[in-house]
Design a protein around this motif. Sequence first.
Motif, PDB file in Angstrom:
ATOM      1  N   ARG A 102       9.697  -6.410 -22.485  1.00  0.00           N
ATOM      2  CA  ARG A 102       9.632  -6.685 -23.925  1.00  0.00           C
ATOM      3  C   ARG A 102       8.232  -6.439 -24.466  1.00  0.00           C
ATOM      4  O   ARG A 102       8.057  -5.913 -25.568  1.00  0.00           O
ATOM      5  CB  ARG A 102      10.058  -8.130 -24.189  1.00  0.00           C
ATOM      6  CG  ARG A 102      11.551  -8.371 -23.996  1.00  0.00           C
ATOM      7  CD  ARG A 102      11.927  -9.811 -24.226  1.00  0.00           C
ATOM      8  NE  ARG A 102      11.616 -10.259 -25.570  1.00  0.00           N
ATOM      9  CZ  ARG A 102      11.719 -11.517 -25.981  1.00  0.00           C
ATOM     10  NH1 ARG A 102      12.102 -12.461 -25.123  1.00  0.00           N
ATOM     11  NH2 ARG A 102      11.436 -11.852 -27.225  1.00  0.00           N
ATOM     12  N   LEU A 103       7.219  -6.827 -23.701  1.00  0.00           N
ATOM     13  CA  LEU A 103       5.847  -6.596 -24.143  1.00  0.00           C
ATOM     14  C   LEU A 103       5.516  -5.107 -24.193  1.00  0.00           C
ATOM     15  O   LEU A 103       4.814  -4.648 -25.095  1.00  0.00           O
ATOM     16  CB  LEU A 103       4.877  -7.321 -23.210  1.00  0.00           C
ATOM     17  CG  LEU A 103       4.832  -8.839 -23.350  1.00  0.00           C
ATOM     18  CD1 LEU A 103       4.021  -9.457 -22.224  1.00  0.00           C
ATOM     19  CD2 LEU A 103       4.258  -9.251 -24.704  1.00  0.00           C
ATOM     20  N   ASP A 126       7.574  -2.692 -24.824  1.00  0.00           N
ATOM     21  CA  ASP A 126       8.197  -2.169 -26.036  1.00  0.00           C
ATOM     22  C   ASP A 126       7.374  -2.531 -27.270  1.00  0.00           C
ATOM     23  O   ASP A 126       7.204  -1.713 -28.187  1.00  0.00           O
ATOM     24  CB  ASP A 126       9.617  -2.728 -26.168  1.00  0.00           C
ATOM     25  CG  ASP A 126      10.306  -2.262 -27.439  1.00  0.00           C
ATOM     26  OD1 ASP A 126      10.446  -1.033 -27.608  1.00  0.00           O
ATOM     27  OD2 ASP A 126      10.693  -3.119 -28.260  1.00  0.00           O
ATOM     28  N   LEU A 127       6.815  -3.752 -27.276  1.00  0.00           N
ATOM     29  CA  LEU A 127       6.004  -4.188 -28.408  1.00  0.00           C
ATOM     30  C   LEU A 127       4.746  -3.337 -28.559  1.00  0.00           C
ATOM     31  O   LEU A 127       4.451  -2.823 -29.644  1.00  0.00           O
ATOM     32  CB  LEU A 127       5.624  -5.659 -28.224  1.00  0.00           C
ATOM     33  CG  LEU A 127       4.657  -6.246 -29.256  1.00  0.00           C
ATOM     34  CD1 LEU A 127       5.306  -6.331 -30.620  1.00  0.00           C
ATOM     35  CD2 LEU A 127       4.180  -7.635 -28.815  1.00  0.00           C
ATOM     36  N   LYS A 186       6.512  -0.745 -31.063  1.00  0.00           N
ATOM     37  CA  LYS A 186       6.574  -1.479 -32.326  1.00  0.00           C
ATOM     38  C   LYS A 186       5.225  -1.569 -33.032  1.00  0.00           C
ATOM     39  O   LYS A 186       5.132  -1.329 -34.237  1.00  0.00           O
ATOM     40  CB  LYS A 186       7.142  -2.880 -32.083  1.00  0.00           C
ATOM     41  CG  LYS A 186       8.617  -2.873 -31.717  1.00  0.00           C
ATOM     42  CD  LYS A 186       9.148  -4.281 -31.535  1.00  0.00           C
ATOM     43  CE  LYS A 186      10.640  -4.243 -31.162  1.00  0.00           C
ATOM     44  NZ  LYS A 186      11.169  -5.605 -30.902  1.00  0.00           N
ATOM     45  N   ILE A 187       4.171  -1.934 -32.296  1.00  0.00           N
ATOM     46  CA  ILE A 187       2.863  -2.065 -32.938  1.00  0.00           C
ATOM     47  C   ILE A 187       2.354  -0.728 -33.474  1.00  0.00           C
ATOM     48  O   ILE A 187       1.952  -0.647 -34.645  1.00  0.00           O
ATOM     49  CB  ILE A 187       1.849  -2.712 -31.976  1.00  0.00           C
ATOM     50  CG1 ILE A 187       2.198  -4.186 -31.783  1.00  0.00           C
ATOM     51  CG2 ILE A 187       0.417  -2.570 -32.510  1.00  0.00           C
ATOM     52  CD1 ILE A 187       1.285  -4.932 -30.832  1.00  0.00           C
ATOM     53  N   SER A 217       4.112   0.171 -36.754  1.00  0.00           N
ATOM     54  CA  SER A 217       4.203  -0.834 -37.818  1.00  0.00           C
ATOM     55  C   SER A 217       2.947  -0.829 -38.677  1.00  0.00           C
ATOM     56  O   SER A 217       1.852  -0.500 -38.200  1.00  0.00           O
ATOM     57  CB  SER A 217       4.380  -2.227 -37.215  1.00  0.00           C
ATOM     58  OG  SER A 217       5.571  -2.314 -36.465  1.00  0.00           O
ATOM     59  N   LEU A 259       3.948  -9.913 -35.369  1.00  0.00           N
ATOM     60  CA  LEU A 259       4.608  -9.423 -34.161  1.00  0.00           C
ATOM     61  C   LEU A 259       3.953 -10.020 -32.917  1.00  0.00           C
ATOM     62  O   LEU A 259       4.637 -10.442 -31.980  1.00  0.00           O
ATOM     63  CB  LEU A 259       4.536  -7.888 -34.092  1.00  0.00           C
ATOM     64  CG  LEU A 259       5.320  -7.097 -35.142  1.00  0.00           C
ATOM     65  CD1 LEU A 259       5.034  -5.599 -34.989  1.00  0.00           C
ATOM     66  CD2 LEU A 259       6.815  -7.364 -35.004  1.00  0.00           C
ATOM     67  N   ALA A 282       5.129 -12.998 -29.912  1.00  0.00           N
ATOM     68  CA  ALA A 282       5.149 -12.623 -28.490  1.00  0.00           C
ATOM     69  C   ALA A 282       4.097 -13.362 -27.679  1.00  0.00           C
ATOM     70  O   ALA A 282       3.876 -13.040 -26.520  1.00  0.00           O
ATOM     71  CB  ALA A 282       4.919 -11.114 -28.360  1.00  0.00           C
TER      72      ALA A 282
END
Length: 342
Positions: free
Chosen positions: A214-215, A217-218, A222-223, A226, A234, A238
């Motif tokens: 998950r991290l 992917d972040l 995502k970061i 974004s 976000l 997390a």
Amino acid sequence: MPADQTRHEPKREPGGRSFSEENVALRIAWEMRRRGWSQERMAQELTNAGCPTHQSAISKIVNPRPDGSRRAISVDEAIALARVFGIALEELPLPMDDAQGRDLHDLSRTVTHEGRNATEQYAHFLLAWARLRHRLTHQDSRTAYEGFLVQRKVDPDTAEQAIAFWRDADSWREATAAYDVLHRILRAMGDGRDLTPPAHQSRRRHSVVADLVRLRDLFATKIPGSPVRVVPDLIYHATELLVRAGIQEAAIGVIDAYDRGTAHPTDPVVEAIERRLRQISDRPPQDRWDELESLAARIALHWRGHEPRRSPEELAAELGVSIEDYQEARRFGGMTREIGAR
């Protein structure tokens, strides 16, 4: 008088008192005790609520006479009492068991509400401590902090002890333990209807692979994709993953930059995540749990979040494992723990 209009008298005690009036008197005494109000204060509260009352009236209501009777309560007084206590008028004559149960339920709802509001503060707490510990690993930062404390007339030994406390691993674990317990309780309570405690047995071991995936992917997707202004939110969501996975040190630079409204490369964080996955993948398994965790890490590294659209049998064969192990490891790598950091 027609049968359907027969007047039903309230149930009475042997002394002739209505049970509901007795309950009101007991409720007044209980509300006064839990608020720490004197009879004078109770009388003043009723007066402020539009029902002028003297202390002697309160005394005659809450203290029964030798024959068990009490001063009667007027309708105006009952309405004022409900207003002062913040309850519905129909609740006033209910038995005390009902009143205490509702009071405890209201307190539990308050705890749940405040706990949910504390989630963001919890994230700030974890990140602030992580930043502090990270910076105090550098000698120049420790020297600067010691100098600042000495200027503030703090004894040098005390300053040294403070720095040692912030850096101490045990103090970190003890501080987060309370939040861990609180989060478990609040999640078990949910919206107040489900008060079943969480099952501790199933949560004694937790695979960090799911957190790392998950991290990754972040920080990998995502970061970078974004707007700068939304990234802090976000990251705060997390925070527990960062702490559990031990990646907060690598993420400090990114966190600080985005808090200042400045974009920052996330590649070093992604690399740190993949190093952790490789360590898990390469370590010799000690039991079935380790075996599945290792395979879950291999899967995460092999596909990097983009599993090909092929049959599970083909994907398992590509990794040289059985379809059963592959599917179980896939489920294993998707587990997340919804409680506080350890």
